[in-house]
Write a protein that holds these residues in place. Structure first.
Motif, PDB file in Angstrom:
ATOM      1  N   ASN A 263     -15.824  49.368  13.443  1.00 58.23           N
ATOM      2  CA  ASN A 263     -15.485  48.724  14.725  1.00 58.23           C
ATOM      3  C   ASN A 263     -14.854  49.692  15.712  1.00 58.23           C
ATOM      4  O   ASN A 263     -14.256  49.288  16.700  1.00 58.23           O
TER       5      ASN A 263
ATOM      6  N   ALA B  54      -7.754  43.864  17.336  1.00 63.92           N
ATOM      7  CA  ALA B  54      -8.926  43.871  18.220  1.00 63.92           C
ATOM      8  C   ALA B  54     -10.227  43.900  17.424  1.00 63.92           C
ATOM      9  O   ALA B  54     -10.314  44.540  16.373  1.00 63.92           O
ATOM     10  N   ARG B  55     -11.221  43.237  17.951  1.00 62.74           N
ATOM     11  CA  ARG B  55     -12.544  43.252  17.336  1.00 62.74           C
ATOM     12  C   ARG B  55     -13.167  44.641  17.430  1.00 62.74           C
ATOM     13  O   ARG B  55     -13.832  45.101  16.508  1.00 62.74           O
ATOM     14  N   TYR B  56     -12.947  45.296  18.569  1.00 64.64           N
ATOM     15  CA  TYR B  56     -13.409  46.671  18.775  1.00 64.64           C
ATOM     16  C   TYR B  56     -12.254  47.512  19.296  1.00 64.64           C
ATOM     17  O   TYR B  56     -11.563  47.116  20.235  1.00 64.64           O
TER      18      TYR B  56
ATOM     19  N   THR C 295      -4.069  38.810  23.594  1.00 65.32           N
ATOM     20  CA  THR C 295      -4.660  39.439  22.423  1.00 65.32           C
ATOM     21  C   THR C 295      -6.076  39.865  22.795  1.00 65.32           C
ATOM     22  O   THR C 295      -6.880  39.052  23.250  1.00 65.32           O
TER      23      THR C 295
ATOM     24  N   ASP D  96      -9.934  41.329  22.527  1.00 63.44           N
ATOM     25  CA  ASP D  96     -11.119  41.466  21.695  1.00 63.44           C
ATOM     26  C   ASP D  96     -11.585  42.913  21.681  1.00 63.44           C
ATOM     27  O   ASP D  96     -12.079  43.407  20.670  1.00 63.44           O
TER      28      ASP D  96
ATOM     29  N   LEU E 259     -21.905  43.257  22.266  1.00 68.02           N
ATOM     30  CA  LEU E 259     -21.251  41.999  22.614  1.00 68.02           C
ATOM     31  C   LEU E 259     -22.233  40.909  23.033  1.00 68.02           C
ATOM     32  O   LEU E 259     -21.995  39.724  22.782  1.00 68.02           O
TER      33      LEU E 259
ATOM     34  N   ILE F 218     -14.126  36.820  26.464  1.00 72.67           N
ATOM     35  CA  ILE F 218     -13.999  38.085  25.739  1.00 72.67           C
ATOM     36  C   ILE F 218     -12.979  38.919  26.500  1.00 72.67           C
ATOM     37  O   ILE F 218     -13.246  39.380  27.623  1.00 72.67           O
ATOM     38  N   HIS F 219     -11.823  39.096  25.930  1.00 69.48           N
ATOM     39  CA  HIS F 219     -10.746  39.822  26.605  1.00 69.48           C
ATOM     40  C   HIS F 219     -10.910  41.317  26.333  1.00 69.48           C
ATOM     41  O   HIS F 219     -10.801  41.781  25.195  1.00 69.48           O
TER      42      HIS F 219
END
Length: 230
Positions: A150, A99-101, A67, A69, A171, A8-9
């Motif tokens: 998000n 981004a996811r968040y 990239t 998260d 997460l 998870i970046h």
């Protein structure tokens, strides 16, 4: 972390005169999420001076950042200078699009706003700067942590730890977040009950605003220029 745990970046924008606790508080929490890889990101990897005078070393440049998260933008005294920085805004727009968040702490939410990433979203912000979210099409909310789809945001400075625990639960589950809270012995019992404008009283608020009057005026002008250009 096992080899099979997905990475998870988690990337924190690091900029000159950042408020280090905005960044280091949630970074400490989120670094314990299984699979977490925390990145401190700036234009280059030279040491960056925080608003208390010591430096923090970026781990990766804008150009080399993976990239993300999770994109997180802290605030600080240097926030105003970044509002009109084309390179910083372009980085936020690029990472924020995927981004996811998309997240912030303190007045870092204004940088997300300047990047066009908060239009139509609710957001927290430090009480001194919360009203300016309106100029970026966001809805300011007086809360320690705000989630809107998000977008997750923490209020002023210390709320970054609350934010970090909230995101950790997103997460990796609530039990992990609760265990982290225990590990960090996060059990606030402040010596004074004046940590918000409502609790501090109008006279104390007025004194604090007077001390910050010059800075507020400068940043107001920067915000207005950016908002007009959006």
């Amino acid at each position: 972390m096992s080899d099979s745990t997905p990475s998870i970046h988690i990337g924190f924008l690091l900029f000159p005169n950042v408020t280090q606790l905005d960044l280091t508080g949630p970074a400490q929490v989120l670094s314990r999420v299984p699979g977490a890889k925390v990145h401190l990101i700036w234009k280059n990897t030279e040491p960056v001076v925080t608003d208390v005078g010591f430096t923090i070393n970026p781990t990766v440049s804008f150009a080399e950042a993976p990239t993300l998260d999770v994109l997180c933008v802290p605030g600080g005294l240097g926030m105003g200078d970044q509002l009109n920085d084309a390179e910083t805004i372009a980085f936020l727009q690029r990472q924020g699009a995927t981004a996811r968040y998309v997240t912030s702490v303190c007045n870092g939410s204004l940088l997300l706003g300047a990047a066009g990433l908060l239009k139509g979203y609710k957001s927290a912000c430090h009480w001194m700067w919360r009203q300016y979210l309106l100029q970026f099409g966001a809805e300011p909310v007086a809360a320690r942590v705000v989630r809107d789809r998000n977008r997750l945001s923490g209020g002023g400075v210390t709320a970054g730890i609350d934010f970090g625990l909230t995101l950790a639960a997103e997460l990796a589950g609530e039990e992990l977040a609760k265990s982290l809270q225990l590990m960090f012995e996060y059990d606030p019992q402040p010596p004074f009950d004046c940590g918000s404008p409502e609790k501090a009283g109008s006279e104390r608020v007025a004194r604090v605003l007077a001390l910050q009057e010059k800075r507020i005026k400068i940043v107001e002008e920067q915000i207005q220029r950016v908002a007009l250009a959006l």
